[in-house]
Design a protein around this motif. Structure first.
Motif, PDB file in Angstrom:
ATOM      1  N   ILE A  69       1.279  -0.859  -0.190  1.00  0.00           N
ATOM      2  CA  ILE A  69       0.042   0.657   0.103  1.00  0.00           C
ATOM      3  C   ILE A  69       1.211   0.962   0.047  1.00  0.00           C
ATOM      4  O   ILE A  69       1.432   1.896   0.915  1.00  0.00           O
ATOM      5  CB  ILE A  69      -0.825   0.410   1.378  1.00  0.00           C
ATOM      6  CG1 ILE A  69      -1.358  -0.789   1.476  1.00  0.00           C
ATOM      7  CG2 ILE A  69      -1.799   1.467   1.233  1.00  0.00           C
ATOM      8  CD1 ILE A  69      -2.219  -2.076   2.536  1.00  0.00           C
ATOM      9  N   PRO A 221      -4.581   6.794   1.930  1.00  0.00           N
ATOM     10  CA  PRO A 221      -5.348   7.150   1.521  1.00  0.00           C
ATOM     11  C   PRO A 221      -7.199   5.567   2.242  1.00  0.00           C
ATOM     12  O   PRO A 221      -7.025   5.075   2.238  1.00  0.00           O
ATOM     13  CB  PRO A 221      -5.750   6.443  -0.151  1.00  0.00           C
ATOM     14  CG  PRO A 221      -3.464   6.666  -0.249  1.00  0.00           C
ATOM     15  CD  PRO A 221      -3.151   6.190   1.142  1.00  0.00           C
ATOM     16  N   GLU A 222      -7.964   6.265   1.706  1.00  0.00           N
ATOM     17  CA  GLU A 222      -9.122   5.758   2.386  1.00  0.00           C
ATOM     18  C   GLU A 222      -9.720   4.230   1.688  1.00  0.00           C
ATOM     19  O   GLU A 222      -9.917   3.631   2.211  1.00  0.00           O
ATOM     20  CB  GLU A 222     -10.223   6.677   3.001  1.00  0.00           C
ATOM     21  CG  GLU A 222     -11.021   7.231   1.979  1.00  0.00           C
ATOM     22  CD  GLU A 222     -12.153   8.593   2.538  1.00  0.00           C
ATOM     23  OE1 GLU A 222     -12.832   8.579   1.293  1.00  0.00           O
ATOM     24  OE2 GLU A 222     -11.741   8.617   3.468  1.00  0.00           O
ATOM     25  N   ARG A 223      -9.507   4.890   0.179  1.00  0.00           N
ATOM     26  CA  ARG A 223     -10.181   3.611  -0.459  1.00  0.00           C
ATOM     27  C   ARG A 223      -9.037   2.310  -0.055  1.00  0.00           C
ATOM     28  O   ARG A 223      -9.531   1.203  -0.130  1.00  0.00           O
ATOM     29  CB  ARG A 223      -9.311   4.344  -1.407  1.00  0.00           C
ATOM     30  CG  ARG A 223      -8.184   3.715  -2.209  1.00  0.00           C
ATOM     31  CD  ARG A 223      -7.655   4.063  -3.646  1.00  0.00           C
ATOM     32  NE  ARG A 223      -6.238   4.299  -4.426  1.00  0.00           N
ATOM     33  CZ  ARG A 223      -5.730   5.528  -3.986  1.00  0.00           C
ATOM     34  NH1 ARG A 223      -6.480   6.666  -3.085  1.00  0.00           N
ATOM     35  NH2 ARG A 223      -4.403   5.286  -4.276  1.00  0.00           N
ATOM     36  N   TYR A 224      -8.076   2.149   1.185  1.00  0.00           N
ATOM     37  CA  TYR A 224      -7.134   1.214   0.788  1.00  0.00           C
ATOM     38  C   TYR A 224      -7.488   0.527   2.811  1.00  0.00           C
ATOM     39  O   TYR A 224      -6.960  -0.559   3.250  1.00  0.00           O
ATOM     40  CB  TYR A 224      -5.868   1.212   1.332  1.00  0.00           C
ATOM     41  CG  TYR A 224      -4.652   1.529   0.075  1.00  0.00           C
ATOM     42  CD1 TYR A 224      -4.400   0.547  -0.619  1.00  0.00           C
ATOM     43  CD2 TYR A 224      -5.103   2.720   0.160  1.00  0.00           C
ATOM     44  CE1 TYR A 224      -4.363   0.936  -1.716  1.00  0.00           C
ATOM     45  CE2 TYR A 224      -4.428   3.053  -1.654  1.00  0.00           C
ATOM     46  CZ  TYR A 224      -3.879   2.105  -2.426  1.00  0.00           C
ATOM     47  OH  TYR A 224      -3.085   1.922  -3.406  1.00  0.00           O
ATOM     48  N   TYR A 225      -9.042   0.787   3.276  1.00  0.00           N
ATOM     49  CA  TYR A 225      -9.450   0.205   4.314  1.00  0.00           C
ATOM     50  C   TYR A 225      -9.078  -0.483   4.565  1.00  0.00           C
ATOM     51  O   TYR A 225      -9.279  -1.589   5.959  1.00  0.00           O
ATOM     52  CB  TYR A 225     -10.937   1.649   5.099  1.00  0.00           C
ATOM     53  CG  TYR A 225     -11.281   1.436   6.149  1.00  0.00           C
ATOM     54  CD1 TYR A 225     -10.650   1.707   7.219  1.00  0.00           C
ATOM     55  CD2 TYR A 225     -12.017   0.936   6.240  1.00  0.00           C
ATOM     56  CE1 TYR A 225     -11.456   1.836   8.727  1.00  0.00           C
ATOM     57  CE2 TYR A 225     -13.069   0.509   7.111  1.00  0.00           C
ATOM     58  CZ  TYR A 225     -12.750   0.716   8.690  1.00  0.00           C
ATOM     59  OH  TYR A 225     -12.815   0.071   9.910  1.00  0.00           O
ATOM     60  N   SER A 226     -10.151  -1.209   3.797  1.00  0.00           N
ATOM     61  CA  SER A 226     -11.140  -2.690   3.881  1.00  0.00           C
ATOM     62  C   SER A 226      -9.383  -4.015   3.896  1.00  0.00           C
ATOM     63  O   SER A 226      -9.778  -4.809   4.386  1.00  0.00           O
ATOM     64  CB  SER A 226     -11.282  -3.182   2.493  1.00  0.00           C
ATOM     65  OG  SER A 226     -10.949  -3.066   1.245  1.00  0.00           O
ATOM     66  N   THR A 261     -11.008   8.199   9.226  1.00  0.00           N
ATOM     67  CA  THR A 261      -9.867   9.187   9.016  1.00  0.00           C
ATOM     68  C   THR A 261     -10.222  10.415   9.750  1.00  0.00           C
ATOM     69  O   THR A 261     -10.356  10.722  10.518  1.00  0.00           O
ATOM     70  CB  THR A 261     -10.202   9.828   7.782  1.00  0.00           C
ATOM     71  OG1 THR A 261     -11.877  10.584   7.286  1.00  0.00           O
ATOM     72  CG2 THR A 261     -10.831   8.541   6.717  1.00  0.00           C
ATOM     73  N   PRO A 266      -8.657  13.079   4.215  1.00  0.00           N
ATOM     74  CA  PRO A 266      -8.847  12.087   3.242  1.00  0.00           C
ATOM     75  C   PRO A 266      -8.396  10.655   3.682  1.00  0.00           C
ATOM     76  O   PRO A 266      -8.379   9.298   3.023  1.00  0.00           O
ATOM     77  CB  PRO A 266      -8.718  12.674   2.132  1.00  0.00           C
ATOM     78  CG  PRO A 266      -7.870  12.731   1.603  1.00  0.00           C
ATOM     79  CD  PRO A 266      -8.354  13.966   3.825  1.00  0.00           C
ATOM     80  N   TYR A 267      -7.396  10.808   4.690  1.00  0.00           N
ATOM     81  CA  TYR A 267      -5.857   9.712   5.042  1.00  0.00           C
ATOM     82  C   TYR A 267      -6.297   9.001   6.359  1.00  0.00           C
ATOM     83  O   TYR A 267      -6.959   9.900   7.391  1.00  0.00           O
ATOM     84  CB  TYR A 267      -5.113  10.075   4.769  1.00  0.00           C
ATOM     85  CG  TYR A 267      -3.909  11.002   4.090  1.00  0.00           C
ATOM     86  CD1 TYR A 267      -4.312  10.589   2.483  1.00  0.00           C
ATOM     87  CD2 TYR A 267      -4.442  12.247   3.414  1.00  0.00           C
ATOM     88  CE1 TYR A 267      -3.953  10.933   1.344  1.00  0.00           C
ATOM     89  CE2 TYR A 267      -4.555  12.682   2.202  1.00  0.00           C
ATOM     90  CZ  TYR A 267      -4.518  12.452   1.133  1.00  0.00           C
ATOM     91  OH  TYR A 267      -3.968  12.441  -0.040  1.00  0.00           O
TER      92      TYR A 267
END
Length: 375
Positions: A69, A221-226, A261, A266-267
């Motif tokens: 990531i 970045p929040e898109r990697y939260y999962s 976040t 957004p992080y």
């Protein structure tokens, strides 16, 4: 300088020639197509020339490769490892020679002095006068209290005034009173005043931080939260060095993963703690590679094996002891040290991992072909 001249001389002798192959019908068709695109050629470099130019090739084998990531990050000093030095007396600041932000200091070492010699209302002189006055009054009262000429209550007040004046006087006249010393070993993080500034008693002067424990705070970045739950370790690269630092190799560990976040950000913060066994500067912004679960059977090469030409990635394959060919590859994830190759390479091929740029320069040589050879 001599080494650069030598490499330049070596490359000037490198030539690009067509290697003679025994092709099958399909290979001949592929070769014909390649020639139509750009004259299918291979680069001939003798072992001696390769050695002088620093060219190294390695056999590539499939192996485990961690998911990555990418994130920005910052190095922070661990909490509890910082101290603030304050002014103990008023006056003009003079830093010790060489003291600036980033300078290493030892515990008890003097980092600045404070002088009031040039002040109109010299507090040192005033403290000396007050001390001498209080001392004489105390000595006089000590004799009179025995004869009850001065009451015990009055004597106690005179003695307290004397002791207070003595402390103030010693703060200026003592060898350490007008100087600032570091309470811990470490380095100067922040200078809160400038050379020549006037400071008052208790004013913060300097922050000193230790470097034994540091934090890496990555902003993901929040898109990697999962997939944050799969993060195991991390690597990072500073702006002032090409070195890739491995958290795992510095006794590092994951200490916190944010569940949301920050306000207006957004992080998601992910924090590691590690021993500063290398020259890592707290406060530095870094490129971070968070390492997730490993995947087996992945073809990867060192970052140094890749060359970029107009956004297209290439590697150089050593096909025999003296012959190299350029190969376009599709890349995947990178951990800063190695890059996943999604297509264009297979296990067992010998790839140039050091000196790829030198091979590229040789491929662009305008020298006439020197010879052909059989595979």
């Amino acid at each position: 300088m001599k080494k650069n001249i030598l490499i330049t001389s070596v490359l000037s002798m490198l030539v690009m020639v067509s290697c003679q192959h025994k092709h099958t019908h399909s290979e001949e068709a592929d070769a014909h197509e390649g020639e139509e695109k750009g004259h299918s050629t291979e680069i001939v470099i003798s072992p001696e020339q390769a050695h002088q130019a620093g060219i190294v090739a390695e056999i590539i084998k499939p192996g485990n490769f961690s998911g990555v990531i990418p994130a920005g990050g910052k190095i922070l000093a661990a909490s509890g490892n910082e101290a603030t030095i304050v002014a103990t007396v008023p006056g003009i600041v003079r830093f010790q020679r060489g003291i600036t932000e980033g300078t290493s200091v030892s515990k008890g070492g003097t980092v600045f002095t404070i002088s009031a010699d040039k002040l109109q209302d010299n507090p040192a002189k005033q403290a000396a006068i007050a001390y001498q006055t209080a001392k004489k009054e105390y000595e006089r009262a000590a004799k009179l209290v025995k004869d009850n000429i001065v009451t015990q209550k009055e004597f106690n007040s005179i003695r307290a005034n004397y002791e207070s004046a003595k402390i103030a006087y010693e703060a200026f006249s003592g060898s350490k009173g007008g100087s600032g010393t570091s309470p811990i070993s470490g380095y100067v993080k922040t200078c809160l005043v400038k050379e020549g500034d006037y400071v008052s008693v208790g004013q913060p002067m300097m922050n000193v931080t230790q470097t034994r424990k540091l934090y890496l705070k990555a902003n993901v970045p929040e898109r990697y939260y999962s997939i944050l739950g799969t993060v195991k370790s991390a690597k990072f690269k500073t702006a002032y060095s090409d070195r890739i630092y491995n958290i795992g190799a510095m006794n590092g560990r994951l200490v916190a993963t944010g569940k949301s976040t920050g306000d207006g950000s957004p992080y998601i913060p992910v924090t590691f703690e590690f021993n500063n066994q290398a020259d890592v500067m707290p406060g530095a912004f870094v490129e971070t590679y968070l390492l997730t679960s490993e995947r087996p059977g992945v073809i990867s090469v060192p970052v140094s094996a890749l060359t970029d030409e107009n956004g297209v990635n290439f590697v150089y394959i050593q096909t025999d002891a003296t012959c190299y060919e350029r190969r376009e590859v599709e890349i995947g994830e990178t951990d800063g040290e190695r890059v996943e190759i999604k297509s264009g390479l297979k296990g067992g091929e010998k790839v140039v991992t050091k000196g790829a740029t030198q091979v590229r320069l040789a491929s662009a040589s305008t020298s006439l072909p020197a010879h052909s050879h059989q595979h």
